[in-house]
Design an enzyme around this catalytic site. Sequence first.
Site, mmCIF file in Angstrom:
data_model
loop_
_atom_site.group_PDB
_atom_site.id
_atom_site.type_symbol
_atom_site.label_atom_id
_atom_site.label_comp_id
_atom_site.label_asym_id
_atom_site.label_seq_id
_atom_site.Cartn_x
_atom_site.Cartn_y
_atom_site.Cartn_z
ATOM 1 N N ASP A 184 0.836 -1.198 0.000
ATOM 2 C CA ASP A 184 0.000 0.000 0.000
ATOM 3 C C ASP A 184 0.871 1.248 0.000
ATOM 4 O O ASP A 184 1.967 1.223 0.565
ATOM 5 C CB ASP A 184 -0.826 0.025 1.298
ATOM 6 C CG ASP A 184 -2.316 -0.042 1.043
ATOM 7 O OD1 ASP A 184 -2.704 -0.601 0.007
ATOM 8 O OD2 ASP A 184 -3.077 0.463 1.876
ATOM 9 N N HIS B 94 9.607 -9.294 5.602
ATOM 10 C CA HIS B 94 9.322 -7.876 5.366
ATOM 11 C C HIS B 94 10.273 -7.020 6.197
ATOM 12 O O HIS B 94 10.628 -7.391 7.318
ATOM 13 C CB HIS B 94 7.871 -7.569 5.742
ATOM 14 C CG HIS B 94 7.366 -6.293 5.172
ATOM 15 N ND1 HIS B 94 7.649 -5.061 5.748
ATOM 16 C CD2 HIS B 94 6.614 -6.037 4.074
ATOM 17 C CE1 HIS B 94 7.075 -4.113 5.020
ATOM 18 N NE2 HIS B 94 6.455 -4.667 4.011
#
Length: 226
Positions: free
Chosen positions: A68, A190
């Site tokens: 995002d 991540h």
Amino acid sequence: MQKTEVEIHESWKKVLGEQFAAPYFSELKSFLINEKKQHIVYPPGNQIFSAFNRTPFDKLKVVIIGQDPYHGLGQANGLCFSVSPGIRKPPSLVNIFKELESDLGIPVPQDGNLEPWADQGILLLNATLTVRATMAGSHQKKGWEQFTDAVIKAVSDNKKGIVFLLWGNFAQTKAELIDKDKHFILTAAHPSPLARGAFFGCKHFSKTNKILEHQGILPINWRLEK
């Protein structure tokens, strides 16, 4: 091909023209028009396709996949993980720079603007290209994912020897769109602090350059500051 109003580099129009003409993309545009009437949307309209405009299809070497755009004031600039000059570096980007320093000895830069990476052929692609201010994930499942999946598939089908950096579980789900016989996929945790440092030690920056050099391709200069 049907003419598109989307301001995106011509090289991408050639491979994505069908997407811009598809019904879902018209619905996505309508959603964004209505959303902007009622809310603040990031990034600014002229930066939504920055990843494509800074990295033409024919110059593509590497793809980094985010999820995002940042949803804070002034943060999102159309490139995943990147923020504009003068904006405080988000925690994930801080960790990316820490790994870069550990891997290649490149000092952590003053700001988090990744445009120099994009200009060298790194597609910094978020799965969702817009977001409502202060509301993470607010533009998911509106059509962007269908578009960006088509982008990944188009790269896989039409290019060869691209290095895909898939950081975190979400990005790694995109591996199924990539032809592993034609391309290189590097996976890691991540860079978010929520991963508790699992990203560190992946050495993806040096590994990417070794893959590129092995193919006779100019490696990436990961240093952001001259």
